[in-house]
Structures are given as structure tokens and as C-alpha cells.
Design an enzyme around this catalytic site. Structure first.
Site, short mmCIF file in Angstrom:
data_model
loop_
_atom_site.label_atom_id
_atom_site.label_comp_id
_atom_site.label_asym_id
_atom_site.label_seq_id
_atom_site.Cartn_x
_atom_site.Cartn_y
_atom_site.Cartn_z
CE1 TYR A 99 -59.14 -141.99 54.83
CE2 TYR A 99 -60.86 -142.82 53.39
CZ TYR A 99 -60.32 -141.80 54.15
OH TYR A 99 -60.96 -140.60 54.20
CE LYS A 107 -48.36 -134.60 64.65
NZ LYS A 107 -48.36 -133.16 65.01
CG ASP A 133 -49.32 -130.00 63.68
OD1 ASP A 133 -48.52 -130.17 62.74
OD2 ASP A 133 -48.97 -130.02 64.89
CG ASP A 175 -61.29 -137.50 53.93
OD1 ASP A 175 -62.02 -137.16 52.98
OD2 ASP A 175 -61.73 -137.80 55.06
CG ASP A 232 -64.18 -132.14 53.45
OD1 ASP A 232 -63.92 -132.66 52.35
OD2 ASP A 232 -65.18 -132.46 54.13
C1 IPM Z 1 -63.99 -138.23 50.02
C2 IPM Z 1 -65.00 -138.83 50.97
C3 IPM Z 1 -64.72 -140.32 51.13
C4 IPM Z 1 -63.32 -140.48 51.70
C5 IPM Z 1 -65.76 -141.05 52.01
C6 IPM Z 1 -67.17 -140.91 51.48
C7 IPM Z 1 -65.42 -142.51 52.21
O1 IPM Z 1 -64.97 -138.16 52.19
O2 IPM Z 1 -63.90 -138.69 48.86
O3 IPM Z 1 -63.30 -137.30 50.42
O4 IPM Z 1 -63.14 -140.42 52.91
O5 IPM Z 1 -62.40 -140.68 50.90
MG MG Z 2 -63.74 -136.45 52.22
#
Ligand code: IPM
Ligand code: MG
Length: 377
Positions: free
Chosen positions: A144, A193, A225, A249, A253
């Protein structure tokens, strides 16, 4: 006497950010009233909205106010309006700069399937299985924050992103994850990884070394993975999942989907500067202006803040209980609707939670689920 008054920098941002933030603030103000503390809110431009105003996603004034505050509450950033901008002029770059400037290197993402939402998990869970773990995501390093570059044109165009980790960066996030595990089930799974990436080799070596000094904890390592598969196959195996910025990240999700909706998950970032709380969902531009967004993730940010940063565990529990009662009464925003439920707007949902909070505090008797329905629903 312990502190009873806090200044909070409020950064609503873009898309559904402003609506979920105002829902969370109303809950915070109720708690302040009911529990006898006070909050001073400083609302600041940030993200795409700030780009439109001043040309920068993180104006210096916003950063100064954040640094001076006791905590920062953030909604979401980004949207199609800025998607064609170069990376450094996108709202997201302001979010990364804010995290970095505040020095909040440890991002806690509690992944919890709330009992009333059990049937919404995409997994077929045995009745005895609960999903309740914490992802500890390193937040201010990794790919990042390395150099992002492009060169050449057309078929000859090349792009690269540089990932870097240093030993102290890995040590501090590992120590943080270990402390979290000590407050929970004493198990840490570090995800990397290390069969391919040099940063991961250093990560695993460093985590392993610190693990040897923590005999009270059980430490395991998984490749990312495999970890992504294990989260689906057997999420109950996780207690604290420690990982790098990019992997965290992605995995958060995935894990959020198991909790019924990404709209349910808050996050808290800790480090050198004031703590930052933000839901893990994005700005969801397609939902703007319809009052359908699920404010739960941001409301749970308030309970995280009250419990972890302001020493108000009672108020935090009341928020969580209120949320569970409203969900349990079958009042749902569209993302967590299921047959037999009443689909309500985001603001009706928030009104239900606020009513529960007031009743819960004033009348210690348990509130019946049916009472959670706001008049207008
Ligand atoms: C999160 C989001 C952010 C990230 C984006 C919006 C830059 O996806 O907080 O998970 O990737 O950290
Ligand atoms: Mg995110």
C-alpha cells in the site's frame, strides 16, 4: 477522576459515509446523555468531498484537527466521480495518508456472526458453531505504501508496486496481536505468503521469534491462499488472525461475508496517534440518497471506541445489546433482510436502536423483542 469528556474528529467522507456517520453519532449522543459523559464533535472535510472543495482529499486543517482530537470517526471515501483520477488524486489516497499520519498501525476487525443473523451466513453452520474472531491487519506498511509507478505507453506500458516491511514494523503489530489474543482465546494465526514473498519470509521469521517469547499463546502460520480457504471451511478455528496490510484487506471482506453482510463490521485502528474508527465497507455510491445503507458497522465503531478507547464498557454493551434486539425483532436493512423480516430504512433501523438504548438504560427490565419496532415501521 477519570476522563468523562472527549473530542472526536468526524470525517463523514463520501457516498453513504455521511448517513452512516450521522446514525452512529446519534447513538453516541444518546449514550453520552444516558451514561453521563460528553463528546465534542468536530466535523471536517475529507475524501472526494474535500477534493472538490480544496483539491486535496486530506486538507492540512483536517489532519491537524484529527491529531488534536481524542479519536477520529470516519465514514467512507471514494466514488465513480474520482475513479478516473491518478492514484495520488483519488479520495483513497487521503485515507491512506490519514492512517499513516496518525500512525495507526494496528487495525482490528472483529468478525462476528451475530446470533439473529445466523441464517444469513452463506455457510451451513452446525448449531454449535459460532463465528467470532479478530483480524489484526497491519495498516501503515506493505505494498500500500511502497512506490507505485507506471512507465511507457500502449503495449509497452509497465507498472510496479513495491512492498516493504521492516523488523520493527512487524514486531509492533505482532505484539499488538499477541495482546489481543491474551484478552481472548490465546491463539494467534499469522497469515503470509512466505513460500513466495521476501516480505513474508521476514514476517514469518519475526513473528516466530516473538512467538517463542510468548509461551502462553498458541501460534500457527498459514499461507494466505490456504487461510482464505480455511476461513470458509472452518472459521471457528480462528481466534486472532494476524496479517499484513494487503492480505488483511482481502481476507476481511471475505470474512465479513460470513457475518451476513459487510455492513455489519466495524474497525478500530490503534497506534501512536489518536485512534481511528471506521466501518470496513466502502462508500457504496449506488445506495446514496435512498436511506437504505446498513449503519450497523459504524454504530459498532462507537461501541468499539467506547469499550477499547474511552473505558466505557457498559455503554458499549448496551449498544451491542440494542443492535441484537432490533435485529432479533426482525427489523432489518435490505442487506440483511430475510423472509419474515420487516425491511426498514437506515434511519428507521437507527431509531429502533436508539429506542432500545433509552429503554434499556432507564428500565433495567429486559425489553421484549416486539417493543423494538419503531412507530413508523
Ligand atoms: C478498507 C478499504 C480501504 C483499504 C480502501 C478504501 C483504500 O478497502 O478499509 O478495507 O484498502 O484499506
Ligand atoms: Mg477493504
Amino acid at each position: 477522576m477519570s476522563q468523562r469528556s472527549w473530542t472526536i474528529a468526524v470525517l463523514p467522507g463520501d457516498g453513504i459515509g455521511p448517513e452512516v456517520v450521522s446514525a452512529a453519532i446519534s447513538v453516541l449522543e444518546d449514550c453520552a446523555r444516558e451514561f453521563g459523559f460528553s463528546v465534542d464533535l468536530v466535523k471536517l472535510p475529507f475524501g472526494g468531498a474535500a477534493i472538490d472543495d480544496s483539491g486535496e482529499p486530506l486538507p492540512p486543517e483536517t489532519l491537524n484537527e484529527c491529531n488534536a482530537a481524542d479519536a477520529v470517526l470516519l465514514g467512507a471515501v471514494g466514488g465513480p466521480r474520482w475513479d478516473s483520477q491518478p492514484l495520488e488524486r483519488r479520495p483513497e489516497s487521503g485515507l491512506l495518508a490519514l492512517r499513516r499520519e496518525l500512525g495507526v498501525y494496528a487495525n482490528v476487525r472483529p468478525i462476528r456472526l451475530r446470533e439473529p443473523l445466523r441464517a444469513l451466513s452463506p455457510l451451513r453452520l452446525a448449531p454449535s458453531v459460532t463465528i467470532d474472531f479478530e483480524i489484526i491487519r497491519e495498516l501503515v506498511g506493505d505494498i500500500y505504501f511502497g512506490v507505485h509507478s507506471t512507465e511507457g505507453h500502449g503495449a509497452g506500458e509497465r507498472a510496479s508496486d513495491v512492498a516493504t516491511y521492516t523488523v520493527p514494523e512487524i514486531e509492533r503489530i505482532t505484539r499488538f496481536a499477541f495482546e489481543r489474543a491474551r484478552r481472548r482465546g490465546h491463539r494467534v494465526t499469522s497469515v503470509d505468503k512466505a513460500n513466495v514473498l521476501a516480505t513474508s519470509v521476514l514476517w514469518r521469521k519475526t513473528v516466530t521469534r516473538l512467538g517463542a517469547e510468548a509461551p502462553d499463546l498458541t501460534l500457527d502460520h498459514l499461507y494466505v491462499d490456504n487461510a482464505s480457504m480455511q476461513i470458509i471451511l472452518r472459521p471457528q478455528q480462528f481466534d486472532v488472525l494476524l496479517t499484513s496490510n494487503l492480505f488483511g484487506d482481502i481476507l476481511s471482506d471475505e470474512a465479513a461475508a460470513l457475518a451476513g453482510s459487510i455492513g455489519m463490521i466495524p474497525s478500530w485502528s490503534a497506534g501512536d496517534g489518536p485512534p481511528l474508527v471506521e466501518p470496513i465497507h466502502g462508500s457504496a455510491p449506488q445506495l446514496v440518497g435512498q436511506d437504505v445503507a446498513n449503519p450497523s458497522g459504524t454504530i459498532l465503531c462507537i461501541s468499539l471506541l467506547l469499550r477499547e478507547c474511552f473505558g466505557q464498557p457498559e455503554a458499549a454493551s448496551v449498544i451491542e445489546l440494542a443492535l441484537d434486539r432490533v435485529l432479533g425483532a426482525g427489523l432489518r436493512t435490505a442487506d440483511v433482510a430475510e423472509p419474515g423480516c420487516t425491511v426498514v430504512s437506515g434511519s428507521q433501523f437507527t431509531a429502533g436502536i436508539r429506542q432500545q438504548i433509552r429503554e434499556r438504560v432507564r428500565d433495567q427490565t429486559p425489553v421484549r423483542a416486539a417493543d423494538a419496532k419503531p412507530q413508523s415501521a
